[in-house]
Design an enzyme around this catalytic site. Sequence first.
Site, PDB file in Angstrom:
ATOM      1  N   CYS A   2     100.335  26.675  73.731  1.00 31.08           N
ATOM      2  CA  CYS A   2      99.366  25.849  73.013  1.00 31.08           C
ATOM      3  C   CYS A   2      98.096  25.706  73.850  1.00 31.08           C
ATOM      4  CB  CYS A   2      99.881  24.466  72.663  1.00 31.08           C
ATOM      5  SG  CYS A   2     101.320  24.475  71.617  1.00 31.08           S
ATOM      6  N   ARG A  28      97.160  31.407  74.411  1.00 31.53           N
ATOM      7  CA  ARG A  28      98.227  30.435  74.693  1.00 31.53           C
ATOM      8  C   ARG A  28      99.080  30.142  73.465  1.00 31.53           C
ATOM      9  NH1 ARG A  28      97.622  27.649  79.750  1.00 31.53           N
ATOM     10  NH2 ARG A  28      99.381  26.418  79.064  1.00 31.53           N
ATOM     11  N   TRP A  77     101.490  27.111  69.147  1.00 32.75           N
ATOM     12  CA  TRP A  77     102.654  28.000  69.204  1.00 32.75           C
ATOM     13  C   TRP A  77     103.800  27.107  68.736  1.00 32.75           C
ATOM     14  CZ3 TRP A  77     107.475  28.346  71.552  1.00 32.75           C
ATOM     15  CH2 TRP A  77     108.061  29.617  71.558  1.00 32.75           C
ATOM     16  N   ASN A 103     101.009  19.371  73.631  1.00 28.83           N
ATOM     17  CA  ASN A 103     101.682  20.586  74.086  1.00 28.83           C
ATOM     18  C   ASN A 103     103.019  20.141  74.682  1.00 28.83           C
ATOM     19  OD1 ASN A 103     102.428  23.028  75.141  1.00 28.83           O
ATOM     20  ND2 ASN A 103     100.803  23.131  76.676  1.00 28.83           N
ATOM     21  N   GLY A 104     104.114  20.652  74.166  1.00 25.44           N
ATOM     22  CA  GLY A 104     105.423  20.236  74.678  1.00 25.44           C
ATOM     23  C   GLY A 104     106.357  19.921  73.523  1.00 25.44           C
ATOM     24  N   GLU A 480     110.304  47.362  82.879  1.00 27.23           N
ATOM     25  CA  GLU A 480     108.988  46.804  82.597  1.00 27.23           C
ATOM     26  C   GLU A 480     108.294  47.592  81.474  1.00 27.23           C
ATOM     27  OE1 GLU A 480     107.460  44.196  82.941  1.00 27.23           O
ATOM     28  OE2 GLU A 480     105.348  44.667  82.735  1.00 27.23           O
ATOM     29  N   LYS A 484     106.953  46.114  77.861  1.00 24.45           N
ATOM     30  CA  LYS A 484     105.573  46.276  77.363  1.00 24.45           C
ATOM     31  C   LYS A 484     105.590  46.862  75.957  1.00 24.45           C
ATOM     32  CE  LYS A 484     103.821  44.234  79.462  1.00 24.45           C
ATOM     33  NZ  LYS A 484     104.204  43.506  80.630  1.00 24.45           N
ATOM     34  N   GLU A 487     107.039  44.278  73.347  1.00 24.80           N
ATOM     35  CA  GLU A 487     106.326  43.043  73.048  1.00 24.80           C
ATOM     36  C   GLU A 487     105.032  43.243  72.276  1.00 24.80           C
ATOM     37  OE1 GLU A 487     105.206  40.636  76.511  1.00 24.80           O
ATOM     38  OE2 GLU A 487     104.883  42.427  77.699  1.00 24.80           O
ATOM     39  N   HIS A 503     127.700  55.519  80.481  1.00 22.87           N
ATOM     40  CA  HIS A 503     128.677  54.443  80.309  1.00 22.87           C
ATOM     41  C   HIS A 503     128.445  53.664  79.012  1.00 22.87           C
ATOM     42  CE1 HIS A 503     130.272  55.289  84.217  1.00 22.87           C
ATOM     43  NE2 HIS A 503     129.086  55.127  84.788  1.00 22.87           N
ATOM     44  N   LYS A 597     101.041  33.485  76.016  1.00 26.00           N
ATOM     45  CA  LYS A 597     100.803  33.921  77.393  1.00 26.00           C
ATOM     46  C   LYS A 597     101.533  33.052  78.404  1.00 26.00           C
ATOM     47  CE  LYS A 597      98.508  36.319  80.470  1.00 26.00           C
ATOM     48  NZ  LYS A 597      99.258  37.547  80.683  1.00 26.00           N
TER      49      LYS A 597
END
Length: 602
Positions: A2, A28, A77, A103-104, A480, A484, A487, A503, A597
């Site tokens: 947020c 955010r 968000w 925010n929270g 990684e 990328k 996402e 396996h 983010k």
Amino acid sequence: MCGIFGYIGDKKTAPRMVLAGLKTLEYRGYDSWGVAVVPSKQSTNNTIVVKKKAGKIGDATVNDLPEGSLAFGHTRWATHGGVTDKNAHPHLDCSKTVAVIHNGIVENYETLRNELIKKGHRFVSETDTEVIAHLVEEYLKKFSVLPRDAAPAFSKAVQATFKDLEGLNAIIVINTAAEEMVAARNGSPLVVGFGHGENFLASDPAALLPYTKQVHFLEDDEMVIVSKGSIHIFHAHTGERVRPRKQLLTWTTEEAEKGKYPFFMLKEIHEQAGLLSEIASESPEQSILIAKELKKAPRVYLVGAGTSAHAARSASYFFSLVANKLVNYGIASEFDHRLSVIPENGALMALSQSGETMDLLEVVKKAKEKNIKIFSLVNVVGSTLWRMSDEHLAIGAGPEKGVASTKAFITKIAHLLLIAYAMAGDIKGGQKSLVRAAKATKEVTSKAYTQTIMKLAKKLKDEQHLYIIGHGLSYCAALESALKIKEISYIHAEGIPAGELKHGTLALVTKGTICMVFAPHDEHYQSTMANAMEMKARGGYIIGISDKNDDVFDEFLQVPDAGIATIIPNIVVAQLLAYYLTIERGFDPDMPRNLAKSVTVK
Ligand code: G6P
């Protein structure tokens, strides 16, 4: 998580300034957005005016809002309540004279909401946030006996409300009767910006760069009353005054802009070669100091979340390969059970771009309670993690705005490689290694190379699954790279240790399955190629990423050898591929769906 931006001052264009601030903070959270203003010429009904909408800000304007010199806004968000216009912030009380952004998560919101409904409050959204506005309204009734009490009553009402909230929350409240913003923080970040004849509040210091570089990061349980001429900080529970701990922001406005690039992510990818050269040439004093301390510690853990967790994993290989030291790594949200086995003289190294990731801060808090020494590698200097650490090192990536972390990852592992070399008493070796990595990174971000990647992205754009394999550090690269690709392009990608294929995952490989293989000419080369052949024998279409071509590869991306630092250009290639896959598929690489983010909730 947020974005929050608040302004109070002489300018009457507060709503537009707030909208501009929100646009810089959209990374955010971008489910929805909203701005509230206390109009300068108070309308007859004396209420706050709000504009809010579901969706990204895009080209939205607030020209339809009245002028005012007190306004704030929010990019959301979603946690509680769907993504709708009504659930977007700011939220108002019944009288529409109190507005809140938050925010929270208010963990006890249901109890509070039921009590408020019994008292006659009418709720219009499904959010936990709305209870805050109604609670302030309720306390205002209690505290405002005389009209001249309006301002002190307002901050008292916000203070009482904040104390009633359970969970980790940052709130800002405004009211038509008081020319001020009142804010409080517990857990979620808030930063106060000091201006001249104007002052600011934001969730992220980068948003303040066009206006001021002097800031104060609120600590947990600190409250602040921000008016145009003063900033009063105090402890939310004791009421004790807190002297501002003014800090100077070192980033520039230009660094926080896209410049010639269509997206932040592309700009940030292209900054990496230069950043690596800078790290190789700057004074390594802090790396040497941290290396010394870590060497002494009987047990060292590296912890992070998301991409930072991959940096932790990669660095654990650096420490064993370069410094012959066993360093463990962990994922912050999974770290709980390990804390109990770190001895008091052990060390915890926390890695974070934002310095605000809640999963990580929780680990650090618990470790501190056990007197474990905290080291950190952070991008946002002054952030919560930065302040909580015994020793910290600024990774110096500059503002990173693409939700998918690129340059913060590369600068983190560059510093960690230096620390590993410093631990082995060979800092020069580390610097040389970074110079090689910088050169290789420059090559793989050249125009010609980019075109090769664009062509490959065109070919792969309709794939649904990608498998990526590697051994050792190349396994870290595979993880990684898969993150990328997932996402931002929404293609399912899996990073797998090359030797583990047989396996299980090999069962999924059929004719045409796309398999990326990181195969630098290191001690794992032969076995990696054997694993690639196992894929090929089952119909896999092999994309080789190596310094030399091989018959097994159906596609070849050449990456210059940079020794132990080859992981760096390898990952840069994957960042570019993820970026161009996303462009080919028509998505926004900077703001992938459902993500944010900086994740400040658990
Ligand atoms: C979020 C971001 C990721 C990031 C992770 C950890 O999930 O979307 O890009 O890697 O948080 O963030 P940090 O700021 O702690 O490195």
